[in-house]
Scaffold this motif. Sequence first.
Motif, PDB file in Angstrom:
ATOM      1  N   LEU A 298     -50.087   7.820 -27.692  1.00  0.00           N
ATOM      2  CA  LEU A 298     -50.641   7.079 -28.826  1.00  0.00           C
ATOM      3  C   LEU A 298     -49.807   5.853 -29.159  1.00  0.00           C
ATOM      4  N   GLY A 299     -48.513   5.889 -28.869  1.00  0.00           N
ATOM      5  CA  GLY A 299     -47.667   4.735 -29.145  1.00  0.00           C
ATOM      6  C   GLY A 299     -47.988   3.534 -28.278  1.00  0.00           C
TER       7      GLY A 299
ATOM      8  N   ASN B 169     -47.577  -1.826 -34.576  1.00  0.00           N
ATOM      9  CA  ASN B 169     -46.552  -1.522 -35.584  1.00  0.00           C
ATOM     10  C   ASN B 169     -47.131  -0.938 -36.869  1.00  0.00           C
ATOM     11  N   VAL B 170     -48.080  -0.024 -36.732  1.00  0.00           N
ATOM     12  CA  VAL B 170     -48.630   0.702 -37.874  1.00  0.00           C
ATOM     13  C   VAL B 170     -48.168   2.151 -37.779  1.00  0.00           C
ATOM     14  N   SER B 171     -47.582   2.664 -38.872  1.00  0.00           N
ATOM     15  CA  SER B 171     -47.087   4.036 -38.888  1.00  0.00           C
ATOM     16  C   SER B 171     -48.210   4.982 -39.325  1.00  0.00           C
ATOM     17  N   VAL B 172     -48.506   5.975 -38.495  1.00  0.00           N
ATOM     18  CA  VAL B 172     -49.564   6.941 -38.790  1.00  0.00           C
ATOM     19  C   VAL B 172     -49.041   8.341 -38.513  1.00  0.00           C
ATOM     20  N   LYS B 173     -49.733   9.327 -39.089  1.00  0.00           N
ATOM     21  CA  LYS B 173     -49.437  10.736 -38.843  1.00  0.00           C
ATOM     22  C   LYS B 173     -50.625  11.337 -38.087  1.00  0.00           C
TER      23      LYS B 173
ATOM     24  N   ASP C  36     -45.253  11.805 -36.356  1.00  0.00           N
ATOM     25  CA  ASP C  36     -45.171  10.423 -36.824  1.00  0.00           C
ATOM     26  C   ASP C  36     -45.220   9.491 -35.620  1.00  0.00           C
ATOM     27  N   VAL C  37     -46.246   8.655 -35.588  1.00  0.00           N
ATOM     28  CA  VAL C  37     -46.475   7.763 -34.446  1.00  0.00           C
ATOM     29  C   VAL C  37     -46.517   6.327 -34.951  1.00  0.00           C
ATOM     30  N   ILE C  38     -45.852   5.431 -34.224  1.00  0.00           N
ATOM     31  CA  ILE C  38     -45.928   3.992 -34.505  1.00  0.00           C
ATOM     32  C   ILE C  38     -46.797   3.368 -33.422  1.00  0.00           C
ATOM     33  N   SER C  39     -47.920   2.804 -33.839  1.00  0.00           N
ATOM     34  CA  SER C  39     -48.874   2.249 -32.883  1.00  0.00           C
ATOM     35  C   SER C  39     -48.336   0.960 -32.263  1.00  0.00           C
ATOM     36  N   LEU C  40     -49.083   0.457 -31.287  1.00  0.00           N
ATOM     37  CA  LEU C  40     -48.658  -0.751 -30.582  1.00  0.00           C
ATOM     38  C   LEU C  40     -48.613  -1.958 -31.513  1.00  0.00           C
TER      39      LEU C  40
ATOM     40  N   MET D  59     -56.944   4.059 -31.714  1.00  0.00           N
ATOM     41  CA  MET D  59     -56.763   5.450 -32.136  1.00  0.00           C
ATOM     42  C   MET D  59     -57.965   5.955 -32.930  1.00  0.00           C
ATOM     43  N   LEU D  60     -58.556   5.067 -33.734  1.00  0.00           N
ATOM     44  CA  LEU D  60     -59.658   5.471 -34.595  1.00  0.00           C
ATOM     45  C   LEU D  60     -61.002   5.478 -33.882  1.00  0.00           C
ATOM     46  N   SER D  61     -61.182   4.591 -32.916  1.00  0.00           N
ATOM     47  CA  SER D  61     -62.510   4.421 -32.312  1.00  0.00           C
ATOM     48  C   SER D  61     -62.618   4.961 -30.892  1.00  0.00           C
TER      49      SER D  61
END
Length: 251
Positions: free
Chosen positions: A121-122, A79-83, A73-77, A129-131
């Motif tokens: 990733l945080g 503030n989006v929670s992703v797995k 479980d990662v919270i991006s810069l 993260m996607l691109s």
Amino acid sequence: MNELYFWLVPIAVIFFLLTSMIHIMREYERAVIFTLGRFDKVKGPGFILVIPFIQQLVRVDLRTVVMDVPTQDVISLDNVSVKVNAVIYYRILDPEKAIIQVEKVHDATSQLAQTTLRSVLGKHELDEMLSERDSLNADIQEILDKQTNAWGIKVANVEIKHVDLDESMIRAIARQAEAERQRRAKVILAEGEQQAAAKLVEAAKEMTESAGAMQLRYLQTLSDIGNEKNSTIVFPMPMEIIGPILEKLKK
């Protein structure tokens, strides 16, 4: 019967000693030898003799290990929670360090990979993260390689496999993508209209400078109107055409 037991005991002892002494290392294996608890040497591959009760042998596999990093479980810069889950490829280069410097080297590498994945990733936003996975893979690989170097491990590659979002975030990204497509379409349409207007201004300027060009355009317009299925057509006559005719009539 007693004689049989008398011979079986020595044979069993000899067999035990031989099995304890003789070891065969495969091409991808190395043997870390300890003598009275102290590191002695690294041997292999091939045939190895070990002195029972004096020396101990630890096998080390040198082949590349493919390890799945459990979903984190990662919270991006932003503030989006992703797995996120990933896979790492590594191998042991120094068997001595892998045995002496760390306990359970594979478990230690797995735990380090999990914490490094969350940490790197945080520091990035979701779009990155996607691109920009190749860049993130390189960053994680570099950090892991530096930290595992003391354990005699070489991390060859890291690959982020999946970045999973919840349904609400997927819908938000879809709306954002649709808005971006509409914005681009409007910009392209506006640029097209701007270019068309510029061409019309340029054409009008050229026709005003040449009376013949204006008359030809006027006649072309009349021809286009005549092709239409209209019962009545009313159009003005330009002074450039009527003027010469009126002057001749006056004379």
